[in-house]
Design a protein around this motif. Structure first.
Motif, PDB file in Angstrom:
ATOM      1  N   LEU A  22       1.686   6.598  -7.078  1.00 40.26           N
ATOM      2  CA  LEU A  22       0.634   7.502  -7.550  1.00 40.26           C
ATOM      3  C   LEU A  22       1.040   8.964  -7.373  1.00 40.26           C
ATOM      4  O   LEU A  22       0.812   9.804  -8.255  1.00 40.26           O
ATOM      5  N   VAL A  23       1.641   9.275  -6.238  1.00 43.13           N
ATOM      6  CA  VAL A  23       2.078  10.648  -5.990  1.00 43.13           C
ATOM      7  C   VAL A  23       3.153  11.049  -6.994  1.00 43.13           C
ATOM      8  O   VAL A  23       3.148  12.162  -7.540  1.00 43.13           O
ATOM      9  N   VAL A  68       0.836  -1.203   0.000  1.00 44.14           N
ATOM     10  CA  VAL A  68       0.000   0.000   0.000  1.00 44.14           C
ATOM     11  C   VAL A  68       0.869   1.251   0.000  1.00 44.14           C
ATOM     12  O   VAL A  68       0.607   2.218  -0.743  1.00 44.14           O
ATOM     13  N   VAL A  69       1.915   1.258   0.814  1.00 41.41           N
ATOM     14  CA  VAL A  69       2.810   2.418   0.862  1.00 41.41           C
ATOM     15  C   VAL A  69       3.478   2.633  -0.501  1.00 41.41           C
ATOM     16  O   VAL A  69       3.581   3.762  -0.992  1.00 41.41           O
ATOM     17  N   VAL A 125       0.885   4.088  -3.020  1.00 45.01           N
ATOM     18  CA  VAL A 125       0.623   5.514  -2.776  1.00 45.01           C
ATOM     19  C   VAL A 125       1.793   6.361  -3.252  1.00 45.01           C
ATOM     20  O   VAL A 125       1.619   7.414  -3.886  1.00 45.01           O
TER      21      VAL A 125
END
Length: 233
Positions: A203-204, A196-197, A200
């Motif tokens: 995506l950033v 998950v990290v 994210v």
């Protein structure tokens, strides 16, 4: 006369049934835990051992020893000392291994129930090893039990240092109990959280890249726009 014979017959029958239903010493056996006992350094631990079926052992001799311990080479005639010795309804510290002096005890109130569990206080690394609980004059083929004590550093969590006195009260956790933590849950979290990290972060980074490209494109001159010609005088 007939009444006397009837009473005698039934008295004999009841006495025979009572004798047959009462376990003899030969039917009893000393029982210890099948799994090793784990204790943290410096804690107190109970080494469980009992007679099954239950019987009063207050008048018996109860011996706790370490079967792997060798006799003192300087005094071979003395033999092997005991971890704990109970005889003639009292505990005898004179034949106790000095290492265990003042640190061991039986549960005297439980001896009438056949419980010969031993408590060791302030566990040390030297306490690690095999132990034997033994009842003398039991007239049974199984008058002793061997159990293993594992001593670990105090930083390691243990859940078997204190055990109930009554072996019948030992309960195994229900594997279907949803409130109990499962090892698979922790393994899944260890895998899911990093993913998950990473997602994210990706995506950033992608959003930031497109924002920068868009800003650069807006700052470029428009090739299709009409060029302004210089004024002629």
């Amino acid at each position: 006369m007939e009444l006397y014979r009837t009473v005698s017959f039934w008295s004999f029958t009841l006495c025979s049934a009572f004798v047959l239903s009462t376990p003899t010493d030969g039917q009893r056996q000393v029982v210890g835990p099948a799994q090793p006992i784990i204790a943290a350094l410096g804690d107190d631990v109970i080494l469980p051992c009992h007679l099954e079926p239950m019987a009063d052992v207050q008048g018996k001799t109860v011996v706790w020893s370490k079967p792997d311990l060798k006799p003192d080479p300087l005094n071979p005639q003395r033999g092997v000392d005991y971890v704990h010795l109970y005889r003639n309804r009292k505990e005898l510290p004179d034949r106790q291994i000095p290492l265990y002096s003042g640190r061991t005890s039986l549960f005297k109130d439980e001896l009438k129930n056949g419980n010969i569990s031993l408590k060791i206080t302030n566990v040390t690394l030297e306490d690690h090893g095999r132990y034997k609980c033994f009842i003398s004059r039991l007239n049974s083929k199984v008058n002793e039990a061997i159990l293993q004590l594992i001593v670990v550093p105090s930083t390691v969590e243990t859940s078997t240092t204190e055990l109930p006195l009554n072996p019948g009260n030992l309960q195994t956790p229900d594997p279907l109990d949803k409130n109990l933590p499962k090892a698979d849950d922790y393994s899944t979290l260890c895998v899911v959280i990093p993913l998950v990290v990473l997602l994210v972060f990706t995506l950033v980074a992608v959003c930031a890249y497109f924002l920068v490209r868009r800003s650069q494109q807006n700052n470029l001159p428009d090739k299709d726009a009409p060029q302004k010609k210089p004024l002629t005088v």
